[in-house]
Design a protein around this motif. Structure first.
Motif, PDB file in Angstrom:
ATOM      1  N   VAL A  17       8.216  27.133  16.650  1.00 26.95           N
ATOM      2  CA  VAL A  17       8.059  25.827  17.285  1.00 26.95           C
ATOM      3  C   VAL A  17       8.594  24.785  16.305  1.00 26.95           C
ATOM      4  CG1 VAL A  17       6.408  24.132  18.166  1.00 26.95           C
ATOM      5  CG2 VAL A  17       6.015  26.579  18.542  1.00 26.95           C
ATOM      6  N   ASN A  18       9.315  23.790  16.825  1.00 29.63           N
ATOM      7  CA  ASN A  18       9.848  22.776  15.914  1.00 29.63           C
ATOM      8  C   ASN A  18       9.208  21.415  16.153  1.00 29.63           C
ATOM      9  OD1 ASN A  18      11.416  22.552  18.402  1.00 29.63           O
ATOM     10  ND2 ASN A  18      12.698  21.092  17.294  1.00 29.63           N
ATOM     11  N   ALA A  19       9.111  20.633  15.095  1.00 29.91           N
ATOM     12  CA  ALA A  19       8.587  19.270  15.165  1.00 29.91           C
ATOM     13  C   ALA A  19       9.613  18.341  14.536  1.00 29.91           C
ATOM     14  CB  ALA A  19       7.259  19.173  14.412  1.00 29.91           C
ATOM     15  N   VAL A  20       9.909  17.220  15.211  1.00 31.95           N
ATOM     16  CA  VAL A  20      10.991  16.344  14.752  1.00 31.95           C
ATOM     17  C   VAL A  20      10.532  15.273  13.776  1.00 31.95           C
ATOM     18  CG1 VAL A  20      12.434  16.723  16.785  1.00 31.95           C
ATOM     19  CG2 VAL A  20      10.754  14.858  16.778  1.00 31.95           C
ATOM     20  N   SER A  21       9.240  15.229  13.456  1.00 36.24           N
ATOM     21  CA  SER A  21       8.759  14.296  12.446  1.00 36.24           C
ATOM     22  C   SER A  21       7.722  14.988  11.574  1.00 36.24           C
ATOM     23  CB  SER A  21       8.145  13.047  13.090  1.00 36.24           C
ATOM     24  OG  SER A  21       6.877  13.328  13.659  1.00 36.24           O
ATOM     25  N   SER A  22       7.599  14.535  10.336  1.00 36.66           N
ATOM     26  CA  SER A  22       6.618  15.149   9.434  1.00 36.66           C
ATOM     27  C   SER A  22       5.202  14.867   9.926  1.00 36.66           C
ATOM     28  CB  SER A  22       6.799  14.605   8.009  1.00 36.66           C
ATOM     29  OG  SER A  22       6.573  13.207   7.959  1.00 36.66           O
ATOM     30  N   GLY A 124       8.516  10.923  19.180  1.00 32.62           N
ATOM     31  CA  GLY A 124       8.772  12.025  18.264  1.00 32.62           C
ATOM     32  C   GLY A 124       9.543  11.436  17.087  1.00 32.62           C
ATOM     33  N   PHE A 125      10.855  11.349  17.246  1.00 31.62           N
ATOM     34  CA  PHE A 125      11.713  10.651  16.285  1.00 31.62           C
ATOM     35  C   PHE A 125      12.872  10.107  17.104  1.00 31.62           C
ATOM     36  CE2 PHE A 125      12.670  10.885  11.498  1.00 31.62           C
ATOM     37  CZ  PHE A 125      13.281   9.652  11.518  1.00 31.62           C
ATOM     38  N   SER A 126      12.794   8.848  17.463  1.00 30.07           N
ATOM     39  CA  SER A 126      13.708   8.230  18.418  1.00 30.07           C
ATOM     40  C   SER A 126      15.168   8.336  18.005  1.00 30.07           C
ATOM     41  CB  SER A 126      13.338   6.755  18.596  1.00 30.07           C
ATOM     42  OG  SER A 126      14.322   6.084  19.360  1.00 30.07           O
ATOM     43  N   LEU A 127      15.980   8.974  18.865  1.00 31.39           N
ATOM     44  CA  LEU A 127      17.422   9.059  18.613  1.00 31.39           C
ATOM     45  C   LEU A 127      18.071   7.679  18.722  1.00 31.39           C
ATOM     46  CD1 LEU A 127      18.328  12.354  20.511  1.00 31.39           C
ATOM     47  CD2 LEU A 127      18.523  11.940  18.050  1.00 31.39           C
ATOM     48  N   SER A 128      17.583   6.858  19.636  1.00 32.24           N
ATOM     49  CA  SER A 128      18.133   5.509  19.788  1.00 32.24           C
ATOM     50  C   SER A 128      17.951   4.693  18.515  1.00 32.24           C
ATOM     51  CB  SER A 128      17.464   4.787  20.962  1.00 32.24           C
ATOM     52  OG  SER A 128      17.741   5.436  22.180  1.00 32.24           O
ATOM     53  N   VAL A 129      16.771   4.808  17.918  1.00 30.08           N
ATOM     54  CA  VAL A 129      16.518   4.097  16.668  1.00 30.08           C
ATOM     55  C   VAL A 129      17.455   4.587  15.580  1.00 30.08           C
ATOM     56  CG1 VAL A 129      14.865   3.837  14.773  1.00 30.08           C
ATOM     57  CG2 VAL A 129      14.121   3.479  17.121  1.00 30.08           C
ATOM     58  N   LEU A 130      17.623   5.908  15.479  1.00 30.59           N
ATOM     59  CA  LEU A 130      18.496   6.478  14.457  1.00 30.59           C
ATOM     60  C   LEU A 130      19.950   6.064  14.662  1.00 30.59           C
ATOM     61  CD1 LEU A 130      16.916  10.015  14.187  1.00 30.59           C
ATOM     62  CD2 LEU A 130      17.249   8.447  12.266  1.00 30.59           C
ATOM     63  N   GLU A 131      20.399   6.019  15.912  1.00 33.30           N
ATOM     64  CA  GLU A 131      21.776   5.625  16.193  1.00 33.30           C
ATOM     65  C   GLU A 131      22.013   4.149  15.858  1.00 33.30           C
ATOM     66  OE1 GLU A 131      22.372   8.941  19.748  1.00 33.30           O
ATOM     67  OE2 GLU A 131      22.028   6.831  20.254  1.00 33.30           O
ATOM     68  N   ALA A 132      21.045   3.304  16.207  1.00 33.88           N
ATOM     69  CA  ALA A 132      21.154   1.885  15.851  1.00 33.88           C
ATOM     70  C   ALA A 132      21.139   1.719  14.334  1.00 33.88           C
ATOM     71  CB  ALA A 132      20.006   1.096  16.484  1.00 33.88           C
ATOM     72  N   ALA A 133      20.259   2.469  13.679  1.00 39.43           N
ATOM     73  CA  ALA A 133      20.167   2.408  12.215  1.00 39.43           C
ATOM     74  C   ALA A 133      21.477   2.816  11.562  1.00 39.43           C
ATOM     75  CB  ALA A 133      19.031   3.302  11.731  1.00 39.43           C
ATOM     76  N   SER A 134      22.117   3.838  12.126  1.00 40.77           N
ATOM     77  CA  SER A 134      23.391   4.309  11.594  1.00 40.77           C
ATOM     78  C   SER A 134      24.472   3.237  11.703  1.00 40.77           C
ATOM     79  CB  SER A 134      23.833   5.572  12.336  1.00 40.77           C
ATOM     80  OG  SER A 134      25.010   6.113  11.778  1.00 40.77           O
ATOM     81  N   CYS A 135      24.312   2.345  12.686  1.00 40.76           N
ATOM     82  CA  CYS A 135      25.245   1.232  12.854  1.00 40.76           C
ATOM     83  C   CYS A 135      24.900   0.064  11.938  1.00 40.76           C
ATOM     84  CB  CYS A 135      25.248   0.760  14.314  1.00 40.76           C
ATOM     85  SG  CYS A 135      25.989   1.944  15.465  1.00 40.76           S
ATOM     86  N   GLY A 136      23.934   0.289  11.049  1.00 42.99           N
ATOM     87  CA  GLY A 136      23.549  -0.751  10.104  1.00 42.99           C
ATOM     88  C   GLY A 136      22.716  -1.853  10.715  1.00 42.99           C
ATOM     89  N   VAL A 137      21.972  -1.515  11.760  1.00 38.21           N
ATOM     90  CA  VAL A 137      21.125  -2.503  12.428  1.00 38.21           C
ATOM     91  C   VAL A 137      19.686  -2.364  11.921  1.00 38.21           C
ATOM     92  CG1 VAL A 137      20.257  -3.342  14.646  1.00 38.21           C
ATOM     93  CG2 VAL A 137      22.579  -2.407  14.486  1.00 38.21           C
ATOM     94  N   PRO A 138      19.117  -3.401  11.328  1.00 35.89           N
ATOM     95  CA  PRO A 138      17.720  -3.337  10.880  1.00 35.89           C
ATOM     96  C   PRO A 138      16.787  -3.027  12.053  1.00 35.89           C
ATOM     97  CG  PRO A 138      18.804  -5.254   9.948  1.00 35.89           C
ATOM     98  CD  PRO A 138      19.730  -4.697  10.983  1.00 35.89           C
ATOM     99  N   ILE A 139      15.741  -2.265  11.790  1.00 33.27           N
ATOM    100  CA  ILE A 139      14.821  -1.842  12.833  1.00 33.27           C
ATOM    101  C   ILE A 139      13.466  -2.519  12.668  1.00 33.27           C
ATOM    102  CG2 ILE A 139      13.723   0.151  13.935  1.00 33.27           C
ATOM    103  CD1 ILE A 139      16.800   0.250  14.004  1.00 33.27           C
ATOM    104  N   ILE A 140      12.948  -3.047  13.769  1.00 33.24           N
ATOM    105  CA  ILE A 140      11.573  -3.538  13.817  1.00 33.24           C
ATOM    106  C   ILE A 140      10.818  -2.573  14.719  1.00 33.24           C
ATOM    107  CG2 ILE A 140      10.032  -5.416  14.516  1.00 33.24           C
ATOM    108  CD1 ILE A 140      12.367  -7.354  14.046  1.00 33.24           C
ATOM    109  N   THR A 141       9.844  -1.863  14.179  1.00 33.17           N
ATOM    110  CA  THR A 141       9.222  -0.784  14.943  1.00 33.17           C
ATOM    111  C   THR A 141       7.733  -0.607  14.660  1.00 33.17           C
ATOM    112  OG1 THR A 141       9.298   1.623  15.369  1.00 33.17           O
ATOM    113  CG2 THR A 141       9.904   0.880  13.158  1.00 33.17           C
ATOM    114  N   THR A 142       7.060  -0.059  15.635  1.00 40.38           N
ATOM    115  CA  THR A 142       5.684   0.357  15.439  1.00 40.38           C
ATOM    116  C   THR A 142       5.690   1.645  14.604  1.00 40.38           C
ATOM    117  OG1 THR A 142       5.857   1.437  17.616  1.00 40.38           O
ATOM    118  CG2 THR A 142       4.724  -0.683  17.526  1.00 40.38           C
TER     119      THR A 142
END
Length: 211
Positions: A17-22, A124-142
């Motif tokens: 079983v896999n988990a996408v976040s620690s 889990g671990f949002s792909l959208s957040v990671l993709e935006a982050a990869s574009c150098g966009v700062p993230i505001i998140t819970t």
């Protein structure tokens, strides 16, 4: 919330079983899931790249996802009103609202944002957040899923409570302090290149699939 015993028993019946976040990994491991592997998500940093020459006249806050889980994602209750309260403009990529953005245009969508927001109550671990982050966009998140692994609070983004005022405050801070925005943008891109691009993360998935 600890996983129910029936779920733990079911998961232990699988080879792996896999988990996408620690956070999820530790939770299920502690609950007795013995065959669990940590396989965090990533982003293709060669596809999702920073874009220069963003608008200086407007400040764009973005979100990408499905409206079907709005109650959990907090788009209508937190993201849109927090953006409006800060005086920024909202950009949403969401099929059900008529704001559909084709997959091949998503790098450009993220690249035109100044900030990306996540107001989810669970992830889990949002792909959208990671993709935006990869574009150098700062993230505001819970503090959901893998966000505490990705975000260095105050350095490449902000970890906030699920509160309209808290989200709006951080949007306003970055809107009014462009030097901080630029610094966070560079730090966010470096974070992805260092740890979260698929060139770094693929090995975890390959090892999992070999089990």
């Amino acid at each position: 919330v600890s996983p129910p015993r029936d779920l733990v028993k079911l998961l232990n019946s699988f080879r792996a079983v896999n988990a996408v976040s620690s956070k999820l990994y530790k939770l299920f491991k502690k609950s007795g899931v013995n065959n669990i592997y940590y396989t965090p998500n990533g982003a293709d940093s060669n596809v999702f790249k920073p874009k220069g020459n963003k608008s200086d006249n407007e400040f764009y806050v973005g979100y990408s996802g499905s409206k079907s889980h709005d109650w959990r994602k907090g788009v209508s209750k937190y993201i849109i009103p927090a953006t409006k309260k800060s005086g920024a403009k909202i950009k949403i990529a969401m099929l059900s609202t008529g704001n559909y953005v084709p997959l091949e245009e998503m790098p450009s969508f993220y690249g035109n944002l100044h900030v990306y927001t996540c107001a989810s109550s669970s992830e889990g671990f949002s792909l959208s957040v990671l993709e935006a982050a990869s574009c150098g966009v700062p993230i505001i998140t819970t503090r959901v899923g893998g966000m505490k692994e990705l975000i260095e609070d105050g350095k490449n983004g902000f970890l906030v409570d699920r509160d309209l005022g808290a989200i709006s405050e951080k949007i306003s801070l970055l809107k009014n302090d462009r030097d901080l925005l630029v610094s966070m943008s560079k730090n966010m891109r470096r974070s992805v290149e260092k740890k979260w691009c698929w060139s770094k993360r693929t090995k975890d998935w390959v090892e999992f699939l070999k089990v």
